[in-house]
Design an enzyme around this catalytic site. Structure first.
Site, PDB file in Angstrom:
ATOM      1  N   CYS A  79     -16.665 -30.212  27.962  1.00 47.20           N
ATOM      2  CA  CYS A  79     -16.373 -31.435  28.716  1.00 47.20           C
ATOM      3  C   CYS A  79     -15.054 -31.288  29.492  1.00 47.20           C
ATOM      4  O   CYS A  79     -14.974 -30.486  30.406  1.00 47.20           O
ATOM      5  CB  CYS A  79     -16.385 -32.639  27.789  1.00 47.20           C
ATOM      6  SG  CYS A  79     -16.462 -34.181  28.681  1.00 47.20           S
ATOM      7  N   HIS A 167     -21.754 -32.286  24.960  1.00 44.85           N
ATOM      8  CA  HIS A 167     -21.053 -32.121  23.678  1.00 44.85           C
ATOM      9  C   HIS A 167     -21.980 -31.482  22.631  1.00 44.85           C
ATOM     10  O   HIS A 167     -22.791 -32.176  22.024  1.00 44.85           O
ATOM     11  CB  HIS A 167     -20.571 -33.491  23.173  1.00 44.85           C
ATOM     12  CG  HIS A 167     -19.424 -34.002  23.963  1.00 44.85           C
ATOM     13  ND1 HIS A 167     -18.124 -33.738  23.630  1.00 44.85           N
ATOM     14  CD2 HIS A 167     -19.389 -34.747  25.092  1.00 44.85           C
ATOM     15  CE1 HIS A 167     -17.321 -34.298  24.520  1.00 44.85           C
ATOM     16  NE2 HIS A 167     -18.063 -34.908  25.414  1.00 44.85           N
ATOM     17  N   GLU A 169     -21.285 -30.545  19.740  1.00 45.41           N
ATOM     18  CA  GLU A 169     -20.905 -30.910  18.376  1.00 45.41           C
ATOM     19  C   GLU A 169     -21.554 -32.210  17.895  1.00 45.41           C
ATOM     20  O   GLU A 169     -21.579 -32.498  16.710  1.00 45.41           O
ATOM     21  CB  GLU A 169     -19.377 -31.015  18.265  1.00 45.41           C
ATOM     22  CG  GLU A 169     -18.721 -32.175  19.018  1.00 45.41           C
ATOM     23  CD  GLU A 169     -18.507 -31.897  20.516  1.00 45.41           C
ATOM     24  OE1 GLU A 169     -19.090 -30.936  21.037  1.00 45.41           O
ATOM     25  OE2 GLU A 169     -17.761 -32.674  21.153  1.00 45.41           O
TER      26      GLU A 169
END
Ligand code: XMP
Length: 509
Positions: A79, A167, A169
């Site tokens: 990001c 993202h 994660e």
């Protein structure tokens, strides 16, 4: 510790999550704020650049010397980390027309690229960004797109530098873990050998080396962190670890005896100290919650200090500090980082002049449990709910007396045992009872009663920062309420707390 990944933090709310995912893949990693970067030694296999609440156009946009790491080590920008990499190399980053937030699908994937190997067509990813990369510098090539974000991922040619706009994660990125694994294993060459067993072996070896024949004193609370830290230290230095477990008179019913026994069973060199009266004396007449906390904290330090002085030549203080207490948080307000003075977390003062040893200060809570399991620490200890340091002292509203403690211990015991008997205990993050400073009218047999009210509280939470009350079955609540009113003298009314945090807190004081 051998191989590791560094995560440079630009202040994203997801930074800790990145670290947890990397560790789930059995690779050790550390988070470092962008403005306090460590020296990069040979053990560092790659660098991840986090997201940020900032835009690269902000006057105080966080930045680092990318030139010194690009090309030297594999780099993955996530990001903001990706935008910064592109922006600094002359690419064009612009505010998105709409803030892109939520699920998206990868409509184009270069699946021969090492970062995206095994990622399937249309894979779902999670977006959360205000800016977007519109044009890449010439040596950058696009490796993935979504319908609305053309440059969803890139690689710098001839370089192990990558950027992704989504993202990986966040669990909504369905193949996010594969992307991270590709980076860690195929690109950085990590061995994935950071396991609980490995952690125990290497930490015990390090502690042996560091502590030699020195003595360590440590306060135990019965909680997960201090218990696991003590077992690790015990493995390293055996009887040179002196544990002190203080009964402050504010523990749960039977807790002191049971926990002390567990510690002795584990072979720990532990001394139980009955300091109940000292605490009650210090708390006499104090009603204000913060004043109670202070009195409890001060008395604990005095008791602990008295005990520690009885051990000759102690050099170290052991503490169960864990990683979230130590991570230096990046200030999103300005260029200067806020550094937590974590050595005060355990609340022990400098005057003890001991060096601090914290064997768990690189682990997250769930990792502490796994390490504890690896060392055969009992499930009763590993699975127990959090319990506040000031104990029942902040669950008895108003001043504290030994009689009030007795009432609340009995109520709490019935509630917690009920949760365990009904197999509800593990579904609840924390539970307890509050003794309210009100009396209400009741009737028992032919007699009118005028006794105290207790409130039961059970919440679910991840970390205690926010919490929801648990929808315990009515039948269970009815049974517990009956038991409490019938068995605990002094209580004639039970209520159940249905407030979430925020705006309420978990404890009532
Ligand atoms: P609150 O009441 O702030 O609690 O929602 C959040 C979590 O912190 C615990 N807590 C404490 N723990 N000393 C502690 O060691 C304290 O003074 C203290 N106050 C609250 C609380 O039990 C919950 O898990």
């Amino acid at each position: 510790m051998a191989e590791k990944i560094y995560i440079f933090d630009f202040g994203s709310q997801y930074t800790q999550l990145i670290a947890r995912r990397v560790r789930e893949l059995n690779v050790y990693c550390e988070i470092h704020p962008y403005n306090h970067l460590p020296i990069i030694d040979q053990d560092v296999k790659g660098i991840i650049l986090s997201g940020s609440p900032h835009s690269v156009f902000d006057k105080e946009a966080p930045s680092i010397e990318l030139d010194s790491i690009r090309g030297e080590l594999p780099v993955l920008g996530i990001c903001y980390g990706a935008q910064l990499t592109a922006h600094e190399a002359g690419g064009k980053v612009l505010p998105s027309e709409i803030r892109e937030y939520g699920r998206a699908n990868l409509s184009f994937i270069n699946d021969t690229n090492p970062l995206l190997r095994h990622i399937t067509a249309n894979s779902q990813v999670w977006m959360s960004h205000g800016d977007t990369i519109r044009e890449l510098p010439p040596e950058f090539k696009k490796i993935a797109s979504t319908e609305s974000v053309e440059i969803a991922a890139f690689q710098v040619e001839e370089e192990q530098t990558y950027g992704i706009q989504f993202h990986p994660e966040v669990t909504h990125s369905e193949e996010g873990l594969t992307v991270l694994k590709n980076f860690l294993v195929d690109i950085c060459g990590c061995e994935q050998d950071w396991t609980p067993a490995h952690y125990v072996d290497s930490t015990v070896a390090e502690l042996k080396e560091k502590l030699g024949n020195d003595k360590v004193v440590m306060g135990l609370s019965g909680g997960v962190d201090s218990s696991v830290a003590a077992v690790l230290l015990h493995k390293a230095i055996g009887k040179n670890l002196y544990c002190i477990f203080v009964d402050n008179g504010l523990l749960r019913k039977y807790e002191f005896e049971e926990v002390l026994h567990s510690y002795q069973d584990m072979g720990l060199n532990v001394k139980g100290v009955d300091a109940k009266d000292r605490f009650y004396e210090a708390l006499k007449g104090i009603k204000d919650p913060e004043a109670k906390r202070k009195a409890i904290g001060k008395t604990f330090i005095e008791v602990f200090d008295d005990e520690a002085h009885q051990i000759s030549d102690v050099k170290w203080l052991g503490q169960g500090t864990i990683y979230p207490d130590v991570i230096e948080s990046v200030s999103v307000k300005g260029p200067s980082a806020t550094i937590k003075s974590h050595h005060n977390v355990g609340g022990l003062p400098d005057f003890m002049k001991l060096k601090v040893v914290e064997p768990l200060n690189t682990l997250f809570k769930d990792e502490v449990r796994r390490v504890g399991k690896e060392m055969d620490v009992k499930q009763e200890i590993l699975g127990r709910h959090p319990f506040p340091g000031p104990g029942l002292g902040i669950r008895i509203l108003g001043d504290i007396t030994s009689e009030k403690v007795r009432i609340l211990q009995d109520v709490d015991y019935i509630f917690i045992k009920g949760l365990k008997d009904h197999k509800l205990y593990d579904d609840v993050w924390q539970a307890g009872a509050m003794l309210l400073p009100v009396q209400s009218v009741g009737v028992m047999g032919d007699e009118r009663t005028y006794e105290q009210v207790v409130s039961l509280r059970a919440v679910t939470s991840l970390d205690g920062m926010t919490a929801d009350w648990v929808h315990l079955p009515y039948k269970f609540l009815a049974e517990i309420s009956n038991k409490i009113i019938n068995q605990v003298k002094g209580v004639n009314r039970v209520v159940y707390d249905i407030s979430s945090k925020p705006p309420a807190t978990i404890e009532w004081e």
